[in-house]
Design an enzyme around this catalytic site. Structure first.
Site, PDB file in Angstrom:
ATOM      1  N   ARG A  28       0.869  -1.183   0.000  1.00  0.00           N
ATOM      2  CA  ARG A  28       0.000   0.000   0.000  1.00  0.00           C
ATOM      3  C   ARG A  28       0.897   1.222   0.000  1.00  0.00           C
ATOM      4  O   ARG A  28       1.617   1.495   0.960  1.00  0.00           O
ATOM      5  CB  ARG A  28      -0.921   0.018   1.214  1.00  0.00           C
ATOM      6  N   GLY A  29       0.856   1.955  -1.087  1.00  0.00           N
ATOM      7  CA  GLY A  29       1.771   3.064  -1.292  1.00  0.00           C
ATOM      8  C   GLY A  29       1.743   4.111  -0.202  1.00  0.00           C
ATOM      9  O   GLY A  29       2.789   4.606   0.233  1.00  0.00           O
ATOM     10  N   ASP A  31       1.241   3.835   2.826  1.00  0.00           N
ATOM     11  CA  ASP A  31       1.829   3.371   4.089  1.00  0.00           C
ATOM     12  C   ASP A  31       3.351   3.288   4.032  1.00  0.00           C
ATOM     13  O   ASP A  31       4.036   3.727   4.961  1.00  0.00           O
ATOM     14  CB  ASP A  31       1.278   1.986   4.452  1.00  0.00           C
ATOM     15  N   THR A  32       3.886   2.685   2.959  1.00  0.00           N
ATOM     16  CA  THR A  32       5.312   2.325   2.989  1.00  0.00           C
ATOM     17  C   THR A  32       6.089   2.652   1.720  1.00  0.00           C
ATOM     18  O   THR A  32       7.260   2.293   1.617  1.00  0.00           O
ATOM     19  CB  THR A  32       5.460   0.812   3.253  1.00  0.00           C
ATOM     20  N   ARG A  33       5.470   3.322   0.757  1.00  0.00           N
ATOM     21  CA  ARG A  33       6.140   3.532  -0.532  1.00  0.00           C
ATOM     22  C   ARG A  33       7.480   4.240  -0.376  1.00  0.00           C
ATOM     23  O   ARG A  33       8.475   3.858  -1.012  1.00  0.00           O
ATOM     24  CB  ARG A  33       5.248   4.340  -1.484  1.00  0.00           C
ATOM     25  N   GLU A  95      -5.242  -6.777  -6.031  1.00  0.00           N
ATOM     26  CA  GLU A  95      -3.910  -7.249  -6.404  1.00  0.00           C
ATOM     27  C   GLU A  95      -3.581  -8.547  -5.681  1.00  0.00           C
ATOM     28  O   GLU A  95      -3.003  -9.480  -6.269  1.00  0.00           O
ATOM     29  CB  GLU A  95      -2.885  -6.169  -6.064  1.00  0.00           C
TER      30      GLU A  95
END
Length: 294
Positions: A28-29, A31-33, A95
């Protein structure tokens, strides 16, 4: 079909024989990208793994789902970074479903769940932040879709994964190194699939000739060409010989359907990238590679 031989040295290497990517990275971008996933991506690439990360490969918008499906199909593993708000993203959940569908179609497809700031039990029981996310989804999404997402999370929670809190004393850099090592172990060379009904006596003679050529201990570079009409077993012979010899060499690559791939956009670049990534793995080496073209 051309077989190219170089100096023989024994070592393991990573193989993605029919794949464009070693790793499909799901996360999830929001959150942690820019934090954990960015460091993980860099570590995987530096270790020599071709890694798909959506912000590098495709643009958001119409038509992205087919591109992601294709990337998952042409990857060897999927690493899924589960963060606190992962389940709030319908995109991530879709996804995840695609990744598990890919796994069901291929017994050797590897899915590695990485639990960054959640516990596997959270996914299994769907409590905490997941419960809140699904409460929202039930109000806005079709019930069959929500059911599919719930089943996918429960399924992936039962896979062997890696939990930050349980490894490397919670130190992210050490945890990332552990993930890279696990991926390396899972991607070590595996034999190519060869039909049970092999080939006739004439072809076996050719196989023996090729084996002697590859195993003669020479440091010279050589090229062996097998030619003939399509369908007579050239690729089968090459796979059999490859399986018999790849462990004798420091690096190897098996490239199939070259003519087909080369006709695609950037096809030649894709072939070159795969070849170099397969045989170099971030270091210089003498190699053995096989190029196969029907």
């Amino acid at each position: 079909m051309a077989l190219v031989r170089a100096a023989q040295q024994t070592s393991s290497s990573y193989s993605c024989r029919y794949c464009r990517y070693h790793v499909f990275l799901s996360f999830r971008g929001q959150d942690t990208r820019k934090t954990f996933t960015d460091h993980l991506y860099t570590a995987l690439v530096n270790a020599g793994f071709r890694t798909f990360r959506d912000d590098d490969e495709v643009e958001r918008g119409e038509g992205i789902k087919p591109k992601l499906q294709k990337a998952i199909k042409h990857s060897r593993t999927s690493v899924i970074v589960f963060s606190k708000d992962y389940a709030s993203s319908t995109w991530c959940l879709d996804e995840l479903v695609m990744i598990l569908e890919r796994k069901r179609l291929s017994a050797d497809y590897v899915v590695l769940p990485v639990f960054y700031d959640v516990d596997p039990s959270d996914l299994r029981k769907q409590t905490g932040s997941l419960a809140k996310a699904f409460a929202r989804h039930q109000k806005t999404q079709p019930s069959n879709k929500v059911k599919e997402w719930r089943e996918a999370l429960a399924e992936v929670a039962d896979l062997a994964g890696m939990v930050l809190q349980n490894q490397a004393d919670g130190h992210e850099s050490k945890f990332i190194n552990n993930i890279v090592q696990v991926i390396g172990e899972k991607l070590k060379h595996r034999p190519l699939s060869v039909p049970h009904i092999m080939i006739g006596m004439h072809s076996l003679d050719l196989v023996n000739t090729l084996n002697l050529w590859l195993q003669d201990g020479s440091d010279d570079v050589g090229i062996f060409v097998i030619y003939g009409m399509s369908g007579i077993g050239k690729t089968t012979i090459a796979k059999f010989v490859y399986n018999s010899n790849y462990e004798r060499f420091e690096g190897s690559s098996f490239l199939e359907n070259i003519n087909e791939v080369s006709q695609q956009p950037n096809g030649l670049v894709q072939i070159q990238t795969q070849l170099l990534s397969d045989i170099l793995n971030g270091r210089k080496m003498k190699i053995s590679k096989m190029l196969v073209k029907d």
